[in-house]
Design a protein around this motif. Structure first.
Motif, PDB file in Angstrom:
ATOM      1  N   PHE A   1      -1.296  71.219  56.995  1.00  0.00           N
ATOM      2  CA  PHE A   1      -0.095  71.884  56.520  1.00  0.00           C
ATOM      3  C   PHE A   1      -0.360  72.554  55.177  1.00  0.00           C
ATOM      4  O   PHE A   1       0.040  73.705  54.964  1.00  0.00           O
TER       5      PHE A   1
ATOM      6  N   GLY B   1       5.120  68.948  51.534  1.00  0.00           N
ATOM      7  CA  GLY B   1       4.221  69.126  52.675  1.00  0.00           C
ATOM      8  C   GLY B   1       2.948  68.319  52.567  1.00  0.00           C
ATOM      9  O   GLY B   1       2.362  67.927  53.578  1.00  0.00           O
TER      10      GLY B   1
ATOM     11  N   ASN C   1       0.067  76.363  54.780  1.00  0.00           N
ATOM     12  CA  ASN C   1       1.206  76.709  53.938  1.00  0.00           C
ATOM     13  C   ASN C   1       0.788  77.571  52.750  1.00  0.00           C
ATOM     14  O   ASN C   1       1.507  78.494  52.365  1.00  0.00           O
TER      15      ASN C   1
ATOM     16  N   TYR D   1       8.921  76.756  45.904  1.00  0.00           N
ATOM     17  CA  TYR D   1       7.660  76.664  46.634  1.00  0.00           C
ATOM     18  C   TYR D   1       6.805  75.510  46.128  1.00  0.00           C
ATOM     19  O   TYR D   1       6.022  74.941  46.879  1.00  0.00           O
TER      20      TYR D   1
ATOM     21  N   LEU E   1       5.558  76.417  61.266  1.00  0.00           N
ATOM     22  CA  LEU E   1       4.721  75.565  60.422  1.00  0.00           C
ATOM     23  C   LEU E   1       5.497  74.352  59.920  1.00  0.00           C
ATOM     24  O   LEU E   1       4.994  73.226  59.943  1.00  0.00           O
ATOM     25  N   HIS E   2       6.718  74.569  59.485  1.00  0.00           N
ATOM     26  CA  HIS E   2       7.516  73.455  58.970  1.00  0.00           C
ATOM     27  C   HIS E   2       7.913  72.493  60.094  1.00  0.00           C
ATOM     28  O   HIS E   2       7.988  71.276  59.876  1.00  0.00           O
TER      29      HIS E   2
ATOM     30  N   MET F   1       6.790  80.635  59.470  1.00  0.00           N
ATOM     31  CA  MET F   1       7.219  79.621  58.514  1.00  0.00           C
ATOM     32  C   MET F   1       7.997  78.513  59.221  1.00  0.00           C
ATOM     33  O   MET F   1       7.769  77.322  58.987  1.00  0.00           O
TER      34      MET F   1
END
Length: 186
Positions: A152, A136, A156, A129, A54-55, A51
């Motif tokens: 993303f 995102g 995600n 979320y 990815l961010h 996580m």
């Protein structure tokens, strides 16, 4: 040719999001300590590094793609996605404010605390979320970084599937243990 003022403004926006994320990490660290002091247990440590990566990649992609691919600023898209990005930030901080010390970037569950059903949790089980999904997708599109937005979003959604299952299992585990007599819990 890319407009220098637009590029500078977009870099400033991404920098502001980076600072916001750092603020989240400070809040999360404080909240983790609060939760652990009350017997909180962390779940899903295995997916947390993915996580974070990815961010981080999202923010890097927002900076690199418009420059490397010569993406133009498209005003109707850019301004619309900026509004979505701002709304996503507002939703995220509404979630953080509503959950108070329970909010975290990790999955930490404190036994014997009831589920929060106020604020955005009145309508959605996982509103934070939704904020992540919106941000995102929208943030890269402020400057037409569509590859970053699509990559993303796809990655995600896969990660959120794991994350939400982890949260639901953690909550079920705590609820199950709370319902058992004390001598039956091992």
């Amino acid at each position: 040719m890319m407009n220098t003022h637009v590029c500078t403004a977009f870099l400033l926006l991404v920098l502001l999001v980076v600072l916001e994320r750092l603020a989240e990490l400070v809040v999360a660290a404080r909240n983790t300590a609060w939760s652990r002091a009350r017997g909180g247990t962390e779940y899903g440590r295995g997916h947390y590094p993915a996580m974070v990566a990815l961010h981080t990649a999202l923010l890097a992609g927002c900076v690199v793609e418009p420059w490397a691919a010569g993406r133009p600023f498209v005003p109707v898209l850019g301004w619309t996605m900026l509004a979505v990005t701002v709304l996503a930030q507002a939703l995220r901080w509404w979630c953080i404010g509503t959950l108070g010390p329970r909010w975290n970037t990790r999955v930490v569950v404190v036994p014997e605390l009831s589920l929060v059903t106020s604020g955005p949790y009145r309508w959605l089980r996982h509103p934070n979320y939704l904020a992540v999904v919106l941000e995102g997708f929208a943030l890269p599109l402020v400057h037409t970084a569509w590859v970053t937005a699509l990559a993303f979003t796809a990655l995600n959604l896969a990660l959120l599937t794991v994350r939400i299952r982890c949260e639901e299992a953690a909550l079920a585990d705590v609820t199950r243990h709370a319902a058992q007599p004390a001598d039956a819990v091992r």
